[in-house]
Design a protein around this motif. Structure first.
Motif, PDB file in Angstrom:
ATOM      1  N   LEU A 308       0.843  -1.213  -0.165  1.00  0.00           N
ATOM      2  CA  LEU A 308      -0.014  -0.188   0.171  1.00  0.00           C
ATOM      3  C   LEU A 308       0.734   1.196  -0.119  1.00  0.00           C
ATOM      4  O   LEU A 308       0.521   2.104  -0.588  1.00  0.00           O
ATOM      5  N   SER A 309       2.010   1.148   0.662  1.00  0.00           N
ATOM      6  CA  SER A 309       2.834   2.377   0.931  1.00  0.00           C
ATOM      7  C   SER A 309       3.345   2.641  -0.535  1.00  0.00           C
ATOM      8  O   SER A 309       3.705   3.897  -1.061  1.00  0.00           O
ATOM      9  N   ALA A 310       3.968   1.732  -1.320  1.00  0.00           N
ATOM     10  CA  ALA A 310       4.577   1.777  -2.643  1.00  0.00           C
ATOM     11  C   ALA A 310       3.495   2.171  -3.856  1.00  0.00           C
ATOM     12  O   ALA A 310       3.580   3.023  -4.309  1.00  0.00           O
ATOM     13  N   ALA A 311       2.259   1.618  -3.561  1.00  0.00           N
ATOM     14  CA  ALA A 311       1.195   2.136  -4.475  1.00  0.00           C
ATOM     15  C   ALA A 311       0.700   3.531  -4.197  1.00  0.00           C
ATOM     16  O   ALA A 311       0.442   4.411  -5.268  1.00  0.00           O
ATOM     17  N   CYS A 312       0.930   4.323  -3.140  1.00  0.00           N
ATOM     18  CA  CYS A 312       0.674   5.384  -2.649  1.00  0.00           C
ATOM     19  C   CYS A 312       1.635   6.349  -3.246  1.00  0.00           C
ATOM     20  O   CYS A 312       1.329   7.359  -3.836  1.00  0.00           O
ATOM     21  N   TRP A 313       2.857   5.797  -3.131  1.00  0.00           N
ATOM     22  CA  TRP A 313       4.159   6.697  -3.781  1.00  0.00           C
ATOM     23  C   TRP A 313       3.654   6.804  -5.330  1.00  0.00           C
ATOM     24  O   TRP A 313       3.766   7.738  -5.859  1.00  0.00           O
ATOM     25  N   GLN A 314       3.461   5.728  -6.176  1.00  0.00           N
ATOM     26  CA  GLN A 314       3.243   5.748  -7.465  1.00  0.00           C
ATOM     27  C   GLN A 314       2.032   6.657  -7.807  1.00  0.00           C
ATOM     28  O   GLN A 314       2.095   7.105  -8.586  1.00  0.00           O
ATOM     29  N   ALA A 315       0.984   6.489  -6.810  1.00  0.00           N
ATOM     30  CA  ALA A 315      -0.138   7.376  -7.214  1.00  0.00           C
ATOM     31  C   ALA A 315       0.211   8.935  -6.974  1.00  0.00           C
ATOM     32  O   ALA A 315      -0.127   9.792  -8.033  1.00  0.00           O
ATOM     33  N   GLY A 316       0.858   9.173  -6.046  1.00  0.00           N
ATOM     34  CA  GLY A 316       1.322  10.602  -5.715  1.00  0.00           C
ATOM     35  C   GLY A 316       2.199  10.921  -6.897  1.00  0.00           C
ATOM     36  O   GLY A 316       2.075  12.082  -7.447  1.00  0.00           O
ATOM     37  N   MET A 317       3.239  10.201  -7.080  1.00  0.00           N
ATOM     38  CA  MET A 317       4.397  10.792  -8.088  1.00  0.00           C
ATOM     39  C   MET A 317       3.617  10.963  -9.771  1.00  0.00           C
ATOM     40  O   MET A 317       4.180  11.748 -10.335  1.00  0.00           O
ATOM     41  N   GLY A 318       2.829   9.873  -9.756  1.00  0.00           N
ATOM     42  CA  GLY A 318       2.194   9.695 -11.163  1.00  0.00           C
ATOM     43  C   GLY A 318       1.459  11.067 -11.469  1.00  0.00           C
ATOM     44  O   GLY A 318       1.251  11.532 -12.519  1.00  0.00           O
ATOM     45  N   GLN A 319       0.990  11.466 -10.356  1.00  0.00           N
ATOM     46  CA  GLN A 319       0.045  12.469 -10.568  1.00  0.00           C
ATOM     47  C   GLN A 319       0.755  14.001 -10.273  1.00  0.00           C
ATOM     48  O   GLN A 319       0.302  14.729 -11.235  1.00  0.00           O
ATOM     49  N   LYS A 320       1.661  13.975  -9.569  1.00  0.00           N
ATOM     50  CA  LYS A 320       2.640  15.184  -9.520  1.00  0.00           C
ATOM     51  C   LYS A 320       4.121  14.817  -9.672  1.00  0.00           C
ATOM     52  O   LYS A 320       4.831  14.357  -8.765  1.00  0.00           O
TER      53      LYS A 320
END
Length: 389
Positions: A308-320
Motif C-alpha cells: 500500500l505504501s509503494a502504491a501510494c508513492w506511485q499514485a502521488g508521483m504519477g499525479q505530480k
C-alpha cells in the motif's frame, strides 16, 4: 480524496476529447512483421479460442490503447494494402502514431533476442513472445517494471493488463485515490523478459535477460518519458527485477527503497523498489510457518503495508512528477503503516483472506492482530526473503 481524483479524471477526459481530432495513418509493416509482433494467432491450437484475423487482432490491441489513453470516441481500422498493414486511427491527436511505431521497433529487438534464445536451445515450447500491447501509449502516468507476463494474459484474455498481478495492483492504486478507470494510465509495463509463460516459469526465465538487453534499455528510455518530455516515476516489482536494475543501472532498490536512474544522459527517473504484487500470497501462506496462522498473518500484514505504501508513492508521483520522492515515501509509509494501520489490516483480510468487511473488522479488533499491526514496520522473517517471481 477519491472524489477529487474522479473530478480530475473527468476534466482530463473532457480536455482529451476536445484535443483529439486527428486522423492518423500508422504504417505497421508487412503481414509477416505484424504477425510476429502481435503474437498472431494469439490463441489457436487447431481450434482458435477467438477466431480473429490478423487485422482484427491488431485492431483489438490498438483499441485498448486508445481507450486507455482516454480517447473514448476514437476508432481503429486496420487494412492490408498489398501485404502492407496500416492502422487508421481517428479521434486522436496528430502524432499519436509515434509511440506505437517506437513500441513496434523496440519489439523487433525483442524478436531478435528471442530468435537467438531459441537458436541456443533455451526457448521453451510453451513460451510466447509477447510485447506490452494495448497499454496507454501517450497519456502515461507511471511505469511498472516487471519480470514476465503470464501466458493466460495472451492466450485467454488477450489483454496485457488482465492478470492476478495487475488486477491486485490496480486495486491498491484505487485504495490510494486513483479512479478505477484511470489505473491503466499508471500501469504501463515493461517486462525484462518479454515472454508470456506459465506463472511457474520464473526460475527458468532467470537466465534469459541478457538476450533482451537492447529491447529492455530501449523501452526504458522511451517509455519513461511522457509525451511532454518529463520523466515518469517507475516501480520495480520483485527481486529479479531489482537485481536486473542493479546490474543494468548500478542502483540498489530494496523494498521501499528509492533510487534514480538515467536511461539517457540528463534524464533522471525516480524508482521505488516493491514486492512483486503476487508475493503476498506466498508470504501469507500458513504452510511456510508449519500451519501457524498467526505468524502467516503477521507476515501478510507486513507485506500489505509495504504494498500500500509503494502504491501510494506511485499514485502521488504519477499525479505530480515534481513531488519530492523521499518526502512522499515517508508520508505514504506513515499513512499506511501507522496512521491507517487498522485500514491496512482490514484490506489484508478482505483482499487476501477473503473475509467480509465485518469479519475483517472483527479480526482487526482482536488482541492478537493488534500485536500483528505493531509488526507492520518490522523486518519480514528471513525465510521469506527468497526472490519472488
Amino acid at each position: 480524496m477519491k472524489k477529487t481524483a474522479a473530478l480530475s479524471a473527468t476534466l482530463a477526459a473532457l480536455t482529451l476529447s476536445l484535443c483529439a481530432h486527428a486522423d492518423v495513418d500508422v504504417k505497421l509493416g508487412s503481414k509477416e512483421r505484424v504477425s510476429r509482433l502481435f503474437a498472431y494467432p494469439n490463441n489457436c491450437n487447431v481450434i482458435c479460442f477467438r477466431d480473429w484475423s490478423l487485422e482484427k487482432t491488431v485492431e483489438h490491441y490498438l483499441t485498448q490503447s486508445v481507450q486507455r489513453d482516454g480517447y473514448t470516441s476514437a476508432t481503429v481500422h486496420v487494412v492490408n494494402d498489398t501485404n502492407e498493414l496500416h492502422a487508421k486511427i481517428s479521434g486522436v491527436p496528430d502524432g499519436y502514431g509515434k509511440p506505437l511505431t517506437q513500441l513496434l521497433d523496440a519489439g523487433e529487438k525483442a524478436y531478435d533476442g528471442a530468435k537467438k534464445l531459441n537458436a541456443d536451445g533455451k526457448f521453451a515450447y510453451n513460451w510466447y513472445l509477447f510485447l506490452p500491447l494495448g497499454m496507454a501509449l501517450e497519456n502515461r502516468k507511471s511505469v511498472e517494471l516487471l519480470h514476465f507476463p503470464p501466458d493466460y494474459s495472451l492466450t485467454q484474455a488477450q489483454d496485457y493488463l488482465r492478470s492476478a498481478t495487475t488486477d491486485r495492483w490496480a486495486a491498491l492504486l484505487t485504495d490510494n485515490g486513483i479512479a478505477a478507470d484511470q489505473t491503466p494510465a499508471f500501469q504501463t509495463i515493461i517486462d525484462i523478459a518479454p515472454i508470456a509463460a506459465p506463472a511457474s516459469a520464473g526460475k527458468d526465465l532467470e537466465g534469459v535477460y541478457g538476450y533482451f538487453n537492447d529491447y529492455q534499455t530501449t523501452m526504458v528510455k522511451e517509455v519513461s518519458l511522457s509525451a511532454k518530455g518529463t520523466s515518469l516515476p517507475m516501480v520495480a516489482f520483485g527481486a529479479p527485477v531489482r537485481s536486473w536494475l542493479k546490474e543494468q543501472y548500478k542502483v540498489e532498490v530494496p523494498v521501499l527503497g528509492l533510487a534514480t536512474i538515467s536511461p539517457v544522459s540528463g534524464q533522471n527517473v525516480s524508482v521505488i523498489g516493491s514486492n512483486h504484487p503476487s508475493y503476498i500470497w506466498y508470504a501469507a501462506d500458513k504452510s511456510n510457518y508449519g500451519g501457524d496462522e498467526t505468524k502467516a498473518d503477521e507476515a501478510g500484514l507486513k507485506v500489505m503495508g509495504q504494498d500500500l505504501s509503494a502504491a501510494c508513492w506511485q499514485a502521488g508521483m504519477g499525479q505530480k512528477p515534481d513531488n519530492d520522492a523521499a518526502a512522499l515515501l515517508k508520508q505514504c509509509t506513515t499513512q499506511w503503516q501507522v496512521t491507517r494501520k487498522v485500514e491496512t489490516c482490514k484490506l489484508f483480510y478482505t483482499s487476501i483472506r477473503n473475509l467480509t468487511p465485518d469479519q475483517a473488522a472483527a479480526k482487526c479488533r482482536t488482541g492478537a492482530v493488534g500485536r500483528q499491526l505493531d509488526q507492520l514496520r518490522m523486518p519480514l522473517p528471513e525465510m521469506l526473503k527468497k526472490p519472488a517471481a
